[in-house]
Write a protein that holds these residues in place. Structure first.
Motif, PDB file in Angstrom:
ATOM      1  N   TYR A 133       0.844  -1.193   0.000  1.00 21.86           N
ATOM      2  CA  TYR A 133       0.000   0.000   0.000  1.00 21.86           C
ATOM      3  C   TYR A 133       0.884   1.249   0.000  1.00 21.86           C
ATOM      4  N   ILE A 134       0.941   1.904  -1.150  1.00 27.72           N
ATOM      5  CA  ILE A 134       1.753   3.113  -1.291  1.00 27.72           C
ATOM      6  C   ILE A 134       0.820   4.317  -1.239  1.00 27.72           C
ATOM      7  N   PRO A 135       0.978   5.206  -0.269  1.00 23.27           N
ATOM      8  CA  PRO A 135       0.059   6.355  -0.162  1.00 23.27           C
ATOM      9  C   PRO A 135       0.204   7.325  -1.331  1.00 23.27           C
ATOM     10  N   ILE A 136      -0.937   7.804  -1.827  1.00 25.42           N
ATOM     11  CA  ILE A 136      -0.983   8.788  -2.910  1.00 25.42           C
ATOM     12  C   ILE A 136      -1.837   9.951  -2.438  1.00 25.42           C
ATOM     13  N   ALA A 137      -1.317  11.147  -2.509  1.00 27.17           N
ATOM     14  CA  ALA A 137      -2.051  12.331  -2.075  1.00 27.17           C
ATOM     15  C   ALA A 137      -2.867  12.884  -3.236  1.00 27.17           C
ATOM     16  N   PRO A 138      -4.211  12.914  -3.134  1.00 24.18           N
ATOM     17  CA  PRO A 138      -5.026  13.516  -4.202  1.00 24.18           C
ATOM     18  C   PRO A 138      -5.023  15.032  -4.076  1.00 24.18           C
ATOM     19  N   ILE A 139      -4.806  15.720  -5.185  1.00 19.78           N
ATOM     20  CA  ILE A 139      -4.789  17.181  -5.194  1.00 19.78           C
ATOM     21  C   ILE A 139      -6.123  17.665  -5.753  1.00 19.78           C
ATOM     22  N   ASP A 140      -6.957  18.223  -4.901  1.00 23.40           N
ATOM     23  CA  ASP A 140      -8.289  18.685  -5.291  1.00 23.40           C
ATOM     24  C   ASP A 140      -8.176  20.076  -5.904  1.00 23.40           C
ATOM     25  N   PRO A 141      -8.587  20.257  -7.167  1.00 25.88           N
ATOM     26  CA  PRO A 141      -8.491  21.570  -7.813  1.00 25.88           C
ATOM     27  C   PRO A 141      -9.275  22.664  -7.099  1.00 25.88           C
ATOM     28  N   ALA A 142     -10.280  22.277  -6.316  1.00 24.66           N
ATOM     29  CA  ALA A 142     -11.036  23.288  -5.578  1.00 24.66           C
ATOM     30  C   ALA A 142     -10.196  23.903  -4.465  1.00 24.66           C
ATOM     31  N   ASP A 143      -9.167  23.172  -4.018  1.00 28.00           N
ATOM     32  CA  ASP A 143      -8.327  23.637  -2.914  1.00 28.00           C
ATOM     33  C   ASP A 143      -6.912  24.016  -3.338  1.00 28.00           C
ATOM     34  N   ASP A 144      -6.485  23.558  -4.511  1.00 29.16           N
ATOM     35  CA  ASP A 144      -5.103  23.747  -4.955  1.00 29.16           C
ATOM     36  C   ASP A 144      -5.107  23.896  -6.476  1.00 29.16           C
ATOM     37  N   VAL A 145      -4.575  24.999  -6.977  1.00 32.78           N
ATOM     38  CA  VAL A 145      -4.620  25.274  -8.422  1.00 32.78           C
ATOM     39  C   VAL A 145      -3.482  24.611  -9.186  1.00 32.78           C
ATOM     40  N   SER A 146      -2.573  23.928  -8.511  1.00 29.59           N
ATOM     41  CA  SER A 146      -1.331  23.461  -9.127  1.00 29.59           C
ATOM     42  C   SER A 146      -1.540  22.575 -10.348  1.00 29.59           C
ATOM     43  N   PHE A 147      -2.435  21.597 -10.260  1.00 31.16           N
ATOM     44  CA  PHE A 147      -2.569  20.609 -11.318  1.00 31.16           C
ATOM     45  C   PHE A 147      -3.536  21.025 -12.416  1.00 31.16           C
ATOM     46  N   GLU A 148      -4.424  21.969 -12.148  1.00 28.00           N
ATOM     47  CA  GLU A 148      -5.394  22.406 -13.159  1.00 28.00           C
ATOM     48  C   GLU A 148      -5.504  23.927 -13.118  1.00 28.00           C
ATOM     49  N   GLY A 149      -4.415  24.589 -13.461  1.00 28.09           N
ATOM     50  CA  GLY A 149      -4.352  26.040 -13.353  1.00 28.09           C
ATOM     51  C   GLY A 149      -5.220  26.788 -14.335  1.00 28.09           C
TER      52      GLY A 149
END
Length: 484
Positions: A133-149
């Motif tokens: 089990y390798i943890p993966i952090a989901p980046i929510d665009p509503a909270d963080d603009v990094s992945f969907e600017g």
């Protein structure tokens, strides 16, 4: 191979999602729902994960990143970091990241399976053949603009309209009008204007892969031509040779994570040695253009292929001293491995200092800088920026003073909302409805019917209400319908 005296300190990897399917909901705009990673997509990502493990964690690899630290220590001590876009593609990107990690850390061998004996004598063995089990952090665009600017960015909307109205775009549309018209019946009489090119390509590519009847009816030349036009469209919308252009907003929003990541990798006092980010194609196109590789190397100038990856290797120089950046790309499963590309028109290794110097001025390091650049004061945490004027309606078609279908839909949604609220009010007055905690959630849903906060603006053409007659491969059972 590493140069004499040089060694790799760590690597930051950007990965593209794998093959996906969904169900088409809108015959004009290619909107879809129920997106899911396919078994093919899982295999593509798993294979990418195996390749990354062989490249960066195999003891015999010249690019081994944990020569001084055991892999088990890296996993438990913060040496490995996985992040994935948690936005509008449903779980496709996150599930792609999961398949990738399974490729890097597959189930344990039987001899290494965890087991224990309970006090009552019961023997318990790890499930799923020892899946790790390798943890993966989901980046929510509503909270963080990094992945969907590019989402909720009026400046970007305006720039896209300008691109649509440019002489070059109109010429390409005119030169390819006959070809686009010929696609109409092939895509079930959906809209085939150049402004819909990403949806057109997504439909054609996915059906070509998964639908036998469509595959037989479609030539490889048609698929190639469709992809070429999609590449033209995506390059014009999501990238620019001007590093500070608003068209580079996907890359500029992601740059803070990249710059911070390579800085951490260069710091031997920081445990981080491997940093992986899973995302959509837009940041790839923007970054490749900003770094001067897409304009120089034709094979990576378009939309990156499923399960493609780009690596920023942080290395010492040939004398084993100052850190440098080496950039590599594996463009999908058709590439057997990474290929090194020179950044900014220079040599294959760029000093970390130069890398930061060239990119830092265009990096949107704070939320407020993104809000200001996008003229956003209405969403994604920008609501406090009241000094920014409210942007004009991005869906208004000023050329003919008519509302587009999107605006018409919003008006219809507003009318529906009014009726719904009136009904709720009447029910409350007559005692049929009481609002508690669930009632508050109901009102929140009613405030934005049919709106997904993580989806971008659709630049839709005018639509009519004619019934769309779909060809036989578009009238498939629900479980077989697909999209990209």
């Amino acid at each position: 191979m590493t140069s004499t005296g040089a060694r790799i300190l760590g690597v930051l990897v950007l990965s593209m999602y794998g093959d996906k399917l969904g169900e088409y909901q809108n015959p004009y705009t290619y909107d879809s729902s129920g997106l899911a990673l396919t078994p093919l997509g899982e295999v593509q990502e798993y294979q990418l994960g195996r390749y990354l493990w062989q490249t960066y964690f195999n003891d015999t690899s010249p690019s081994h990143v944990s020569e001084e630290v055991p892999l088990s220590t890296l996993l438990s001590g913060g040496g490995i970091l996985f992040e994935a876009d948690g936005g509008g593609d449903g779980r496709v990107i996150y599930d792609s990241a999961t398949a990738l990690t399974q490729g890097m850390w597959p189930p344990l061998s039987k001899s290494n399976l965890g087991n224990m004996t309970l006090a009552n004598g019961t023997s318990v063995l790890s499930p799923l053949q020892g899946l790790q089990y390798i943890p993966i952090a989901p980046i929510d665009p509503a909270d963080d603009v990094s992945f969907e600017g590019w989402l909720d960015c009026p400046t970007f909307w305006n720039a896209t309209r300008s691109f649509y109205n440019s002489t070059d775009f109109k010429k390409v549309a005119s030169d390819n009008a006959a070809f686009l018209d010929s696609l109409s019946s092939l895509v079930g009489n959906r809209t085939t204007n150049l402004t819909q090119m990403m949806g057109i390509y997504g439909f054609v590519n996915t059906e070509y892969i998964h639908n036998p009847a469509f595959h037989l009816a479609t030539s490889s030349d048609t698929l190639t031509k469709t992809r070429q036009l999609a590449n033209y469209y995506a390059a014009g919308v999501y990238s620019s040779s001007d590093m500070g252009s608003i068209h580079n907003i996907p890359g500029r929003a992601l740059l803070p994570k990249i710059l911070k990541g390579v800085n951490r990798l260069a710091d031997l006092g920081d445990p981080l040695r491997f940093y992986s980010m899973s995302m959509s194609y837009e940041p790839f196109m923007s970054l490749f253009n900003m770094m001067g590789v897409s304009g120089t190397f034709a094979n990576i100038s378009g939309i990156i292929n499923y399960a493609g990856a780009a690596a920023f290797e942080v290395r010492t120089d040939m004398y084993g001293n100052n850190p440098v950046i080496r950039f590599l790309v594996k463009n999908g499963t058709s590439d057997s491995g990474f290929t090194t590309y020179s950044l900014f028109g220079g040599t294959k290794d760029v000093s970390l200092k130069q890398f930061r110097t060239l990119l830092q001025p265009h990096s949107l390091n704070t939320l407020s800088s993104w809000c200001y650049t996008c003229d956003n004061n209405f969403s994604r945490g920008c609501e406090a920026n009241s000094t920014i004027p409210v942007p004009p309606n991005p869906f208004a078609n000023r050329s003919n003073n008519k509302l587009t279908a999107v605006a018409s839909g919003l008006i219809g949604a507003g009318a529906t909302l009014f009726v719904a609220l009136l009904s709720v009010t009447v029910c409350m007055m007559t005692g049929f409805l009481k609002l508690g905690k669930r009632g508050k959630r109901l009102s929140a849903v009613m405030s934005a019917p049919g709106h997904h906060p993580r989806r971008g603006s659709d630049f839709k053409d005018g639509m009519d209400d004619d019934d769309v007659q779909l060809r036989k491969w578009d009238r498939m059972p629900d479980g077989q319908k697909s999209t990209v």
